[in-house]
Scaffold this active site. Structure first.
Site, PDB file in Angstrom:
ATOM      1  CG  HIS A   1       1.991   8.521   2.224  1.00 23.71           C
ATOM      2  ND1 HIS A   1       2.327   7.207   2.753  1.00 23.71           N
ATOM      3  CD2 HIS A   1       1.784   7.943   0.860  1.00 23.71           C
ATOM      4  CE1 HIS A   1       1.511   6.225   2.132  1.00 23.71           C
ATOM      5  NE2 HIS A   1       1.537   6.636   1.018  1.00 23.71           N
TER       6      HIS A   1
ATOM      7  CB  VAL B   1      -8.717   2.083  -0.449  1.00 23.49           C
ATOM      8  CG1 VAL B   1      -9.292   2.982  -1.166  1.00 23.49           C
ATOM      9  CG2 VAL B   1      -7.058   2.031  -0.455  1.00 23.49           C
TER      10      VAL B   1
ATOM     11  NE  ARG C   1      -9.063 -13.527  -1.402  1.00 25.62           N
ATOM     12  CZ  ARG C   1      -8.532 -13.494  -2.541  1.00 25.62           C
ATOM     13  NH1 ARG C   1      -8.469 -14.230  -3.323  1.00 25.62           N
ATOM     14  NH2 ARG C   1      -8.497 -12.142  -2.934  1.00 25.62           N
ATOM     15  CB  SER C   2     -15.362 -11.411   0.487  1.00 24.29           C
ATOM     16  OG  SER C   2     -14.133 -11.139   0.932  1.00 24.29           O
TER      17      SER C   2
ATOM     18  CG  ASN D   1      -1.497   6.344   3.452  1.00 21.87           C
ATOM     19  OD1 ASN D   1      -1.245   6.619   4.662  1.00 21.87           O
ATOM     20  ND2 ASN D   1      -1.474   5.012   3.179  1.00 21.87           N
ATOM     21  CB  THR D   2      -6.185   5.062   3.569  1.00 21.07           C
ATOM     22  OG1 THR D   2      -6.462   5.523   4.802  1.00 21.07           O
ATOM     23  CG2 THR D   2      -5.250   3.999   3.487  1.00 21.07           C
TER      24      THR D   2
ATOM     25  CB  CYS E   1      -1.366   7.703  -1.574  1.00 19.20           C
ATOM     26  SG  CYS E   1      -0.391   6.232  -1.909  1.00 19.20           S
TER      27      CYS E   1
ATOM     28  NE  ARG F   1      -3.741   6.295 -10.019  1.00 20.03           N
ATOM     29  CZ  ARG F   1      -3.162   5.655  -8.959  1.00 20.03           C
ATOM     30  NH1 ARG F   1      -1.885   5.603  -9.247  1.00 20.03           N
ATOM     31  NH2 ARG F   1      -3.611   5.115  -7.974  1.00 20.03           N
TER      32      ARG F   1
HETATM   33  N1  LIG Z   1      -3.634   1.765   0.255  1.00 22.01           N
HETATM   34  C1  LIG Z   1      -3.450   3.021  -0.128  1.00 22.01           C
HETATM   35  O1  LIG Z   1      -3.191   4.074   0.436  1.00 22.01           O
HETATM   36  C2  LIG Z   1      -3.836   3.397  -1.597  1.00 22.01           C
HETATM   37  C3  LIG Z   1      -3.750   4.514  -1.843  1.00 22.01           C
HETATM   38  C4  LIG Z   1      -3.950   4.870  -3.376  1.00 22.01           C
HETATM   39  C5  LIG Z   1      -4.387   3.997  -4.052  1.00 22.01           C
HETATM   40  N2  LIG Z   1      -4.399   2.712  -3.608  1.00 22.01           N
HETATM   41  C6  LIG Z   1      -4.866   1.587  -4.701  1.00 22.01           C
HETATM   42  O2  LIG Z   1      -6.112   1.072  -4.395  1.00 22.01           O
HETATM   43  C7  LIG Z   1      -6.351  -0.397  -4.596  1.00 22.01           C
HETATM   44  C8  LIG Z   1      -6.794  -1.056  -3.419  1.00 22.01           C
HETATM   45  O3  LIG Z   1      -5.809  -1.044  -2.355  1.00 22.01           O
HETATM   46  P1  LIG Z   1      -5.660  -1.531  -0.863  1.00 22.01           P
HETATM   47  O4  LIG Z   1      -4.636  -1.132  -0.065  1.00 22.01           O
HETATM   48  O5  LIG Z   1      -7.125  -1.356  -0.487  1.00 22.01           O
HETATM   49  O6  LIG Z   1      -5.717  -3.020  -1.202  1.00 22.01           O
HETATM   50  P2  LIG Z   1      -6.212  -4.336  -0.389  1.00 22.01           P
HETATM   51  O7  LIG Z   1      -6.245  -3.962   1.217  1.00 22.01           O
HETATM   52  O8  LIG Z   1      -5.306  -5.336  -0.680  1.00 22.01           O
HETATM   53  O9  LIG Z   1      -7.807  -4.708  -0.913  1.00 22.01           O
HETATM   54  C9  LIG Z   1      -8.017  -5.306  -2.116  1.00 22.01           C
HETATM   55  C10 LIG Z   1      -9.264  -5.396  -2.175  1.00 22.01           C
HETATM   56  O10 LIG Z   1      -9.601  -5.864  -3.599  1.00 22.01           O
HETATM   57  C11 LIG Z   1     -10.331  -7.183  -3.377  1.00 22.01           C
HETATM   58  N3  LIG Z   1      -9.940  -8.073  -4.378  1.00 22.01           N
HETATM   59  C12 LIG Z   1      -8.679  -8.667  -4.568  1.00 22.01           C
HETATM   60  N4  LIG Z   1      -8.516  -9.632  -5.866  1.00 22.01           N
HETATM   61  C13 LIG Z   1      -9.809  -9.356  -6.247  1.00 22.01           C
HETATM   62  C14 LIG Z   1     -10.176 -10.134  -7.320  1.00 22.01           C
HETATM   63  N5  LIG Z   1      -9.710 -10.906  -8.006  1.00 22.01           N
HETATM   64  N6  LIG Z   1     -11.683 -10.053  -7.697  1.00 22.01           N
HETATM   65  C15 LIG Z   1     -12.272  -9.020  -6.779  1.00 22.01           C
HETATM   66  N7  LIG Z   1     -12.012  -8.426  -5.830  1.00 22.01           N
HETATM   67  C16 LIG Z   1     -10.698  -8.632  -5.394  1.00 22.01           C
HETATM   68  C17 LIG Z   1     -10.228  -7.719  -2.150  1.00 22.01           C
HETATM   69  O11 LIG Z   1     -11.243  -8.580  -1.680  1.00 22.01           O
HETATM   70  P3  LIG Z   1     -10.883  -9.905  -0.628  1.00 22.01           P
HETATM   71  O12 LIG Z   1     -11.043  -9.262   0.540  1.00 22.01           O
HETATM   72  O13 LIG Z   1     -12.166 -10.770  -0.900  1.00 22.01           O
HETATM   73  O14 LIG Z   1      -9.941 -10.501  -1.259  1.00 22.01           O
HETATM   74  C18 LIG Z   1     -10.162  -6.207  -1.431  1.00 22.01           C
HETATM   75  O15 LIG Z   1     -11.640  -5.888  -1.155  1.00 22.01           O
HETATM   76  C19 LIG Z   1      -5.155  -0.741  -5.263  1.00 22.01           C
HETATM   77  O16 LIG Z   1      -5.004  -0.431  -6.701  1.00 22.01           O
HETATM   78  C20 LIG Z   1      -4.043   0.535  -4.805  1.00 22.01           C
HETATM   79  O17 LIG Z   1      -2.896   0.582  -5.598  1.00 22.01           O
HETATM   80  C21 LIG Z   1      -4.279   2.262  -2.459  1.00 22.01           C
END
Ligand SMILES: NC(=O)c1ccc[n+]([C@@H]2O[C@H](COP(=O)([O-])OP(=O)(O)OC[C@H]3O[C@@H](n4cnc5c(N)ncnc54)[C@H](OP(=O)(O)O)[C@@H]3O)[C@@H](O)[C@H]2O)c1
Length: 349
Positions: free
Chosen positions: A241, A13, A37-38, A328-329, A148, A109
């Site tokens: 979706h 996202v 990590r980043s 969805n994203t 989403c 939420r």
């Molecule tokens: N994907 C969808 O379609 C969607 C839709 C609606 C809502 N969401 C929500 O949006 C959020 C993110 O989803 P995503 O799909 O983007 O997940 P993702 O691809 O796993 O990305 C997670 C992000 O959070 C960071 N992160 C993880 N652990 C962390 C920590 N302890 N401290 C700080 N940063 C941390 C990661 O950084 P690193 O790279 O450094 O690990 C990465 O930037 C979730 O809450 C999800 O439920 C997602």
């Protein structure tokens, strides 16, 4: 220009935020945060970029910061959050002391005084912000967007709820793998397969949809008064979706009235001409084999929901059914937060 930061900037996202905010007329990316990590790395070195579009030049050299307010550039006004929910629960509150937090995570939420908003559906819930700031003694605040699959469904239900007596909704989803994040669904689990369970997704769809379509009396939300049942499934699609929706009304109806009501639906974001608002939030397709995720997920720059196969349901009284596709994203995540922020920028900041 309003300066913005992104939390979870390296994730699925987070990358969408970056793509959608590149060349935005009102918002400029000033800070990118992720996990330790980043942190400390240039964004281009910290990120496995997965989008078809190239990583924008403007973010490549930004050094990723730690996810806490002390590390955030002081010039930032709005922070977009795409953090894992368990981490968002504490961190978003820390940021809300000083920043506007537009969050995708589910952590806040359904909390009292925290607006869960789709700008076309319930912009009036933003009136909760005053109470939220007073209650917490914050200068900033948190606003959230729904899950989403909920956003796509609710956008199609809104014109129906406004014009007909809705009795029940049943929905069966076919959800893309990007909805689970980059490391979410192993390829061995999903290629040549589908997974008939997505943790907490059905509960979120059921509770968030009724909340969004309810009413706000100035102090609390009263949920919409119809029955909603969801069954959620993961399918081997990258983005977009798909949902099969079955509706029952109290009264008889003309299917062309339903069709016209959905396709003519416009709301506040369209009136305000907000940058990310699609011209038509719901697009109706007449072809028998549409919508399909690959063909329809990018409708309205990914911000419109496409509805097809709209037909009377002969098996039940006063019933009809349709299939929808939403990105969805984009509409389901980053684009939803950005549209919320555009509305806030227009109405509140
Ligand atoms: N994907 C969808 O379609 C969607 C839709 C609606 C809502 N969401 C929500 O949006 C959020 C993110 O989803 P995503 O799909 O983007 O997940 P993702 O691809 O796993 O990305 C997670 C992000 O959070 C960071 N992160 C993880 N652990 C962390 C920590 N302890 N401290 C700080 N940063 C941390 C990661 O950084 P690193 O790279 O450094 O690990 C990465 O930037 C979730 O809450 C999800 O439920 C997602």
């Amino acid at each position: 220009m309003v300066n913005v930061g992104i939390l979870g900037a390296t994730g699925m996202v987070g990358q969408r935020f970056i793509q959608l905010l590149d060349n935005h007329p009102d918002f400029e990316i000033k800070a990118l945060a992720a996990s330790s990590r980043s942190a400390g790395k240039k964004y281009e070195d910290a990120t496995t970029w997965y989008l078809d579009e190239e990583m924008p030049e403007s973010v490549r050299d930004i050094v990723v910061c730690e996810t806490n307010p002390d590390d955030m550039d002081n010039d930032v006004d709005i922070v977009f959050s795409s953090l894992p929910t368990e981490f968002a629960a504490k961190v978003e509150k820390d940021f809300a002391r000083d920043y506007v937090v537009a969050s995708n995570a589910s952590a806040h939420r359904m909390k009292k005084n925290i607006p869960l908003v789709i700008p076309e559906v319930n912009p009036q819930y933003l009136d909760m912000i005053d109470a939220q700031q007073k209650e917490n003694d914050w200068d900033g605040f948190i606003v959230t967007n729904p899950n989403c699959s909920t956003i796509a469904l609710t956008l199609t239900l809104k014109p129906i709820v406004d014009n007909f007596n809705l009795k029940s909704v049943r929905v069966s989803t076919m959800q893309a793998v990007s909805g689970a994040g980059y490391n979410g669904v192993p390829s061995m689990a999903i290629v040549d397969n589908l997974v008939p369970y997505i943790g907490s997704e059905e509960e979120k769809m059921e509770s968030e949809t009724l909340h969004l379509l309810g009413s706000f009396d100035g102090s609390k939300v009263v949920d919409a008064d119809f029955n909603l049942s969801a069954s959620c499934h993961r399918v081997p699609v990258i983005d977009g979706h798909t949902e099969a929706v079955f509706i029952e009304l109290d009264d008889d109806f003309d299917i062309d009235d339903i069709k016209n009501t959905m396709s003519n639906f416009k709301a506040l974001p369209q009136q305000l001409n907000l940058f990310s608002a699609p011209e038509n939030p719901v697009i109706i397709k007449d072809e028998d084999d549409r919508p399909q995720p690959r063909m329809d997920r990018n409708a309205g720059n990914g911000m419109a929901v496409t509805v097809g196969r709209l037909r009377k349901d002969q098996a039940f009284d006063n019933s009809f059914k349709y299939v929808l596709v939403g990105h969805n994203t984009i509409r389901g995540a980053a684009g939803a937060s950005i549209l919320n922020a555009e509305l806030i920028n227009d109405k509140i900041l």
